[in-house]
Scaffold this motif. Sequence first.
Motif, PDB file in Angstrom:
ATOM      1  N   ALA A   1       0.841  -1.193   0.000  1.00  0.00           N
ATOM      2  CA  ALA A   1       0.000   0.000   0.000  1.00  0.00           C
ATOM      3  C   ALA A   1       0.877   1.244   0.000  1.00  0.00           C
ATOM      4  CB  ALA A   1      -0.918  -0.003   1.224  1.00  0.00           C
ATOM      5  N   ARG A   2       0.252   2.407  -0.167  1.00  0.00           N
ATOM      6  CA  ARG A   2       0.964   3.674  -0.080  1.00  0.00           C
ATOM      7  C   ARG A   2       0.789   4.257   1.308  1.00  0.00           C
ATOM      8  NH1 ARG A   2      -1.389   7.459  -4.251  1.00  0.00           N
ATOM      9  NH2 ARG A   2       0.062   8.898  -3.255  1.00  0.00           N
ATOM     10  N   ALA A   3       1.655   5.230   1.653  1.00  0.00           N
ATOM     11  CA  ALA A   3       1.584   5.834   2.984  1.00  0.00           C
ATOM     12  C   ALA A   3       1.801   7.338   2.902  1.00  0.00           C
ATOM     13  CB  ALA A   3       2.626   5.218   3.912  1.00  0.00           C
ATOM     14  N   VAL A   4       1.176   8.035   3.825  1.00  0.00           N
ATOM     15  CA  VAL A   4       1.446   9.440   4.103  1.00  0.00           C
ATOM     16  C   VAL A   4       1.698   9.537   5.606  1.00  0.00           C
ATOM     17  CG1 VAL A   4       0.490  11.770   4.178  1.00  0.00           C
ATOM     18  CG2 VAL A   4       0.031  10.320   2.213  1.00  0.00           C
ATOM     19  N   LEU A   5       2.722  10.289   5.983  1.00  0.00           N
ATOM     20  CA  LEU A   5       3.073  10.404   7.392  1.00  0.00           C
ATOM     21  C   LEU A   5       2.776  11.807   7.912  1.00  0.00           C
ATOM     22  CD1 LEU A   5       6.397   8.354   7.410  1.00  0.00           C
ATOM     23  CD2 LEU A   5       4.101   7.599   8.052  1.00  0.00           C
ATOM     24  N   TYR A   6       2.269  11.855   9.141  1.00  0.00           N
ATOM     25  CA  TYR A   6       1.746  13.072   9.768  1.00  0.00           C
ATOM     26  C   TYR A   6       2.656  13.489  10.916  1.00  0.00           C
ATOM     27  CZ  TYR A   6      -1.555  15.570  12.895  1.00  0.00           C
ATOM     28  OH  TYR A   6      -2.168  16.455  13.739  1.00  0.00           O
ATOM     29  N   THR A   7       2.930  14.791  11.003  1.00  0.00           N
ATOM     30  CA  THR A   7       3.926  15.292  11.960  1.00  0.00           C
ATOM     31  C   THR A   7       3.385  15.536  13.365  1.00  0.00           C
ATOM     32  OG1 THR A   7       3.471  17.582  11.293  1.00  0.00           O
ATOM     33  CG2 THR A   7       5.252  16.421  10.129  1.00  0.00           C
ATOM     34  N   GLY A   8       2.112  15.220  13.615  1.00  0.00           N
ATOM     35  CA  GLY A   8       1.528  15.538  14.912  1.00  0.00           C
ATOM     36  C   GLY A   8       1.818  14.533  16.007  1.00  0.00           C
ATOM     37  N   GLY A   9       2.535  13.472  15.688  1.00  0.00           N
ATOM     38  CA  GLY A   9       2.740  12.404  16.663  1.00  0.00           C
ATOM     39  C   GLY A   9       4.127  12.363  17.270  1.00  0.00           C
ATOM     40  N   MET A  10       4.667  11.153  17.399  1.00  0.00           N
ATOM     41  CA  MET A  10       5.868  10.929  18.202  1.00  0.00           C
ATOM     42  C   MET A  10       7.178  11.003  17.435  1.00  0.00           C
ATOM     43  SD  MET A  10       4.389   7.897  20.647  1.00  0.00           S
ATOM     44  CE  MET A  10       3.265   7.181  19.463  1.00  0.00           C
ATOM     45  N   THR A  11       7.113  11.044  16.114  1.00  0.00           N
ATOM     46  CA  THR A  11       8.330  10.975  15.306  1.00  0.00           C
ATOM     47  C   THR A  11       8.693  12.352  14.765  1.00  0.00           C
ATOM     48  OG1 THR A  11       7.635   8.756  14.643  1.00  0.00           O
ATOM     49  CG2 THR A  11       9.443   9.741  13.411  1.00  0.00           C
ATOM     50  N   SER A  12       9.980  12.653  14.756  1.00  0.00           N
ATOM     51  CA  SER A  12      10.431  13.945  14.243  1.00  0.00           C
ATOM     52  C   SER A  12      10.199  14.031  12.737  1.00  0.00           C
ATOM     53  CB  SER A  12      11.925  14.138  14.538  1.00  0.00           C
ATOM     54  OG  SER A  12      12.703  13.239  13.769  1.00  0.00           O
ATOM     55  N   ARG A  13      10.015  15.240  12.253  1.00  0.00           N
ATOM     56  CA  ARG A  13       9.839  15.449  10.809  1.00  0.00           C
ATOM     57  C   ARG A  13      11.033  14.904  10.041  1.00  0.00           C
ATOM     58  NH1 ARG A  13       7.620  18.328   6.598  1.00  0.00           N
ATOM     59  NH2 ARG A  13       5.898  19.205   7.800  1.00  0.00           N
ATOM     60  N   ARG A  14      12.227  15.095  10.573  1.00  0.00           N
ATOM     61  CA  ARG A  14      13.432  14.608   9.891  1.00  0.00           C
ATOM     62  C   ARG A  14      13.367  13.108   9.664  1.00  0.00           C
ATOM     63  NH1 ARG A  14      17.026  15.090  13.852  1.00  0.00           N
ATOM     64  NH2 ARG A  14      16.742  12.883  14.305  1.00  0.00           N
ATOM     65  N   ASP A  15      12.977  12.351  10.692  1.00  0.00           N
ATOM     66  CA  ASP A  15      12.906  10.895  10.557  1.00  0.00           C
ATOM     67  C   ASP A  15      11.775  10.473   9.624  1.00  0.00           C
ATOM     68  OD1 ASP A  15      15.058  10.619  12.227  1.00  0.00           O
ATOM     69  OD2 ASP A  15      13.905   9.991  13.981  1.00  0.00           O
ATOM     70  N   LEU A  16      10.665  11.211   9.649  1.00  0.00           N
ATOM     71  CA  LEU A  16       9.564  10.900   8.740  1.00  0.00           C
ATOM     72  C   LEU A  16       9.985  11.136   7.289  1.00  0.00           C
ATOM     73  CD1 LEU A  16       6.501  12.527  10.592  1.00  0.00           C
ATOM     74  CD2 LEU A  16       7.156  10.115  10.581  1.00  0.00           C
ATOM     75  N   GLU A  17      10.612  12.266   7.028  1.00  0.00           N
ATOM     76  CA  GLU A  17      11.013  12.601   5.663  1.00  0.00           C
ATOM     77  C   GLU A  17      12.073  11.653   5.129  1.00  0.00           C
ATOM     78  OE1 GLU A  17      12.096  16.711   6.087  1.00  0.00           O
ATOM     79  OE2 GLU A  17      10.068  17.404   5.560  1.00  0.00           O
ATOM     80  N   ALA A  18      12.871  11.096   6.028  1.00  0.00           N
ATOM     81  CA  ALA A  18      13.948  10.201   5.598  1.00  0.00           C
ATOM     82  C   ALA A  18      13.408   8.929   4.959  1.00  0.00           C
ATOM     83  CB  ALA A  18      14.847   9.851   6.782  1.00  0.00           C
ATOM     84  N   PHE A  19      12.159   8.573   5.251  1.00  0.00           N
ATOM     85  CA  PHE A  19      11.598   7.346   4.679  1.00  0.00           C
ATOM     86  C   PHE A  19      11.251   7.509   3.206  1.00  0.00           C
ATOM     87  CE2 PHE A  19       8.630   3.900   3.920  1.00  0.00           C
ATOM     88  CZ  PHE A  19       9.225   2.853   4.606  1.00  0.00           C
ATOM     89  N   GLY A  20      11.006   8.754   2.793  1.00  0.00           N
ATOM     90  CA  GLY A  20      10.779   8.995   1.372  1.00  0.00           C
ATOM     91  C   GLY A  20       9.340   9.003   0.911  1.00  0.00           C
ATOM     92  N   VAL A  21       8.383   9.027   1.862  1.00  0.00           N
ATOM     93  CA  VAL A  21       6.970   9.145   1.497  1.00  0.00           C
ATOM     94  C   VAL A  21       6.514  10.559   1.835  1.00  0.00           C
ATOM     95  CG1 VAL A  21       6.560   6.689   1.895  1.00  0.00           C
ATOM     96  CG2 VAL A  21       6.112   8.338   3.736  1.00  0.00           C
ATOM     97  N   PRO A  22       5.343  10.992   1.331  1.00  0.00           N
ATOM     98  CA  PRO A  22       4.876  12.345   1.656  1.00  0.00           C
ATOM     99  C   PRO A  22       4.705  12.553   3.157  1.00  0.00           C
ATOM    100  CG  PRO A  22       3.618  11.431  -0.176  1.00  0.00           C
ATOM    101  CD  PRO A  22       4.446  10.317   0.360  1.00  0.00           C
ATOM    102  N   VAL A  23       5.050  13.743   3.627  1.00  0.00           N
ATOM    103  CA  VAL A  23       4.927  14.116   5.036  1.00  0.00           C
ATOM    104  C   VAL A  23       4.060  15.373   5.109  1.00  0.00           C
ATOM    105  CG1 VAL A  23       6.167  14.886   7.103  1.00  0.00           C
ATOM    106  CG2 VAL A  23       7.153  13.103   5.632  1.00  0.00           C
ATOM    107  N   VAL A  24       3.065  15.367   5.988  1.00  0.00           N
ATOM    108  CA  VAL A  24       2.105  16.475   6.064  1.00  0.00           C
ATOM    109  C   VAL A  24       1.951  16.948   7.507  1.00  0.00           C
ATOM    110  CG1 VAL A  24       0.814  15.719   4.035  1.00  0.00           C
ATOM    111  CG2 VAL A  24       0.138  14.887   6.308  1.00  0.00           C
ATOM    112  N   ASP A  25       1.478  18.195   7.642  1.00  0.00           N
ATOM    113  CA  ASP A  25       1.278  18.785   8.963  1.00  0.00           C
ATOM    114  C   ASP A  25      -0.174  18.763   9.419  1.00  0.00           C
ATOM    115  OD1 ASP A  25       4.024  19.490   9.367  1.00  0.00           O
ATOM    116  OD2 ASP A  25       3.740  21.178   7.990  1.00  0.00           O
ATOM    117  N   THR A  26      -1.095  18.410   8.526  1.00  0.00           N
ATOM    118  CA  THR A  26      -2.507  18.302   8.893  1.00  0.00           C
ATOM    119  C   THR A  26      -3.085  17.025   8.294  1.00  0.00           C
ATOM    120  OG1 THR A  26      -3.445  19.427   6.960  1.00  0.00           O
ATOM    121  CG2 THR A  26      -2.716  20.832   8.797  1.00  0.00           C
TER     122      THR A  26
END
Length: 211
Positions: free
Chosen positions: A178-203
């Motif tokens: 499946a595809r994924a989008v990661l959200y910055t409101g939780g426990m993981t830093s934006r840097r670590d989310l972006e490092a995975f290479g999928v879209p990262v959003v703030d809302t």
Amino acid sequence: MRHIVWDWNGTLFHDIDAVVAATNAVFEPYGMGSYDVDGFREVYTRPIWTAYERMLGRPLEEGEWERMDQGFHEHYHRLMLECGLAADAESTLRSWEREGGSQSLLSMWRHEMLVAKIAEYGIDRHFTRVDGLLNTASGGHKAESMAAHLAALGVAPENVLVIGDSVDDAHAAQHVGARAVLYTGGMTSRRDLEAFGVPVVDTLANAIDYA
């Protein structure tokens, strides 16, 4: 994408303050200083016992993880009462429903508590399926649970978007195709989310744009 699999903790449920405070309470007997949200995100990873080892600077001893996990949940279940849904959670769930898409909820939180909590918020009607952790163990990876969740739904992975706050959510999506989008409101830093290479959003509203 016609189906969204939502994560709960840190995604639809904005509980980062409770998570950090409960973690600080667990580590207080070790004589460690308190983490703020940003500091916690710097050390957070899954499985959670790896994060605990990172915080302690040593491997966990026999039985230590189980004691710490029990302590965390005792504190968390008290502190989470002060938390609520993410600011745009309800409007986003309604928006996707109006678009004609289906949605389900998969969490590594305890199943019976998850079911009760979403009913309390009146959002249970939005989900075609809700799965939480059925045993007492916690802190592990989500990939196998995701595979079982989609199998039970009978949804083709290529029609699924996973929305979560953790790299583990993206791993679980990748595991099933499946595809994924990661959200910055939780426990993981934006840097670590972006490092995975999928879209990262703030809302959450931005997240469903990718569906």
